[in-house]
Write a protein that holds these residues in place. Sequence first.
Motif, PDB file in Angstrom:
ATOM      1  N   LEU A  86     -18.773 165.965 -45.660  1.00 41.32           N
ATOM      2  CA  LEU A  86     -19.906 166.087 -44.732  1.00 41.32           C
ATOM      3  C   LEU A  86     -19.507 166.828 -43.448  1.00 41.32           C
ATOM      4  N   PHE A  87     -18.203 166.772 -43.100  1.00 39.55           N
ATOM      5  CA  PHE A  87     -17.775 167.335 -41.814  1.00 39.55           C
ATOM      6  C   PHE A  87     -18.092 168.815 -41.606  1.00 39.55           C
ATOM      7  N   PRO A  88     -18.100 169.675 -42.664  1.00 43.19           N
ATOM      8  CA  PRO A  88     -18.360 171.099 -42.388  1.00 43.19           C
ATOM      9  C   PRO A  88     -19.732 171.341 -41.757  1.00 43.19           C
ATOM     10  N   PHE A  89     -20.669 170.441 -42.016  1.00 42.45           N
ATOM     11  CA  PHE A  89     -22.032 170.637 -41.515  1.00 42.45           C
ATOM     12  C   PHE A  89     -22.143 170.332 -40.024  1.00 42.45           C
ATOM     13  N   LYS A  90     -21.105 169.690 -39.489  1.00 43.03           N
ATOM     14  CA  LYS A  90     -21.029 169.384 -38.057  1.00 43.03           C
ATOM     15  C   LYS A  90     -20.976 170.659 -37.220  1.00 43.03           C
ATOM     16  N   HIS A  91     -20.440 171.719 -37.843  1.00 41.90           N
ATOM     17  CA  HIS A  91     -20.206 172.944 -37.082  1.00 41.90           C
ATOM     18  C   HIS A  91     -21.412 173.866 -37.006  1.00 41.90           C
ATOM     19  N   LEU A  92     -22.482 173.515 -37.721  1.00 41.70           N
ATOM     20  CA  LEU A  92     -23.670 174.376 -37.663  1.00 41.70           C
ATOM     21  C   LEU A  92     -24.262 174.334 -36.250  1.00 41.70           C
ATOM     22  N   THR A  93     -24.785 175.477 -35.802  1.00 42.18           N
ATOM     23  CA  THR A  93     -25.321 175.513 -34.423  1.00 42.18           C
ATOM     24  C   THR A  93     -26.540 174.611 -34.271  1.00 42.18           C
ATOM     25  N   ASP A  94     -27.335 174.507 -35.324  1.00 35.33           N
ATOM     26  CA  ASP A  94     -28.489 173.615 -35.272  1.00 35.33           C
ATOM     27  C   ASP A  94     -27.988 172.167 -35.455  1.00 35.33           C
ATOM     28  N   LYS A  95     -27.823 171.466 -34.341  1.00 39.74           N
ATOM     29  CA  LYS A  95     -27.226 170.115 -34.368  1.00 39.74           C
ATOM     30  C   LYS A  95     -28.117 169.087 -35.064  1.00 39.74           C
ATOM     31  N   GLU A  96     -29.405 169.420 -35.188  1.00 38.71           N
ATOM     32  CA  GLU A  96     -30.338 168.502 -35.856  1.00 38.71           C
ATOM     33  C   GLU A  96     -29.956 168.311 -37.327  1.00 38.71           C
ATOM     34  N   ILE A  97     -29.375 169.351 -37.941  1.00 37.62           N
ATOM     35  CA  ILE A  97     -29.025 169.273 -39.362  1.00 37.62           C
ATOM     36  C   ILE A  97     -27.986 168.170 -39.591  1.00 37.62           C
ATOM     37  N   TYR A  98     -26.902 168.200 -38.808  1.00 37.71           N
ATOM     38  CA  TYR A  98     -25.873 167.181 -39.007  1.00 37.71           C
ATOM     39  C   TYR A  98     -26.383 165.787 -38.643  1.00 37.71           C
TER      40      TYR A  98
END
Length: 259
Positions: free
Chosen positions: A230-242
């Motif tokens: 799950l951690f890779p999704f933390k780096h997306l600019t759209d913080k709502e996704i994580y």
Amino acid sequence: MAIQRIASKWEKTVILRQNELIRPYIPDTRKYSAEHLGEMLNTYGVVFIKPDCGTYGIGVMSAELWHNELDAGAGHQYKLRHGIQTELFSSLEELHASISSHIGKRLYLIQTGIRMLTFRRSKFDIRALVQKTPLKTWETTGFIGRLAAPQKIITNYRGGGTIMTIESLFAPHLTPRQFTSVYKEMKVLGVRVAAQLARRFPNLKEIGLDLAIDEQHRIWILEVNTLPALFPFKHLTDKEIYKKIRRYAVHYGRLKSKK
Ligand SMILES: Nc1ncnc2c1ncn2[C@@H]1O[C@H](COP(=O)(O)OP(=O)(O)O)[C@@H](O)[C@H]1O
Ligand SMILES: [Mg+2]
């Protein structure tokens, strides 16, 4: 009850192939044998050979028919790649002997080699995360792109791959309209795959799909992971996704609530 995990790629492939809406996305996949190696190399030119119960790209090999352009008289040869190594063989028997020495007694699969799109001359593929929502439906909650390290045949992060957004990886290949269409198709596919596996494994809560896009913009399922990072999704600019990924994961018990 514990969250369902399924290690065998073969078992998952058999279940997914039963669904005719999913079948067109699955590359030809068989149990490895000398016979299948010969047949599939003749049909597809490139094949991938991987452990049935592998992770992180460990043990993944590719084999291809190789025509030496500098030495036309040499006829065709066979090229085997694993890690950053490349070996050439002049016969199918020698190729198979070398592959067998890597495999030992374990079960390996052989699959059509997908000619993936590239970004700055490295291959890339996509990880899609699909989760059970608190309302008990399936939702494709996030995508990340994975760019292979130079010369590598695998894109896994643990194999030296770089995480990038799918928007940046697709930008040189797809118009905004094509991007939207591929994006929607991947989202729908994620939900279908989760629902199909859940018919057999009702306690499934999350999956990670490794999707390759070929030069014709066709989407292929390389594998389905039942313990997705799950951690890779933390780096997306759209913080709502994580935030949403985390909220769902807390709800089905993979992550602990911060409170
Ligand atoms: N059929 C294929 N065609 C092209 N590349 C592949 C194929 N199968 C695997 N790969 C490459 O190898 C990587 C690891 O394979 P995968 O099936 O995902 O196993 P693992 O469980 O080790 O991650 C993939 O992310 C992809 O980069
Ligand atoms: Mg994988």
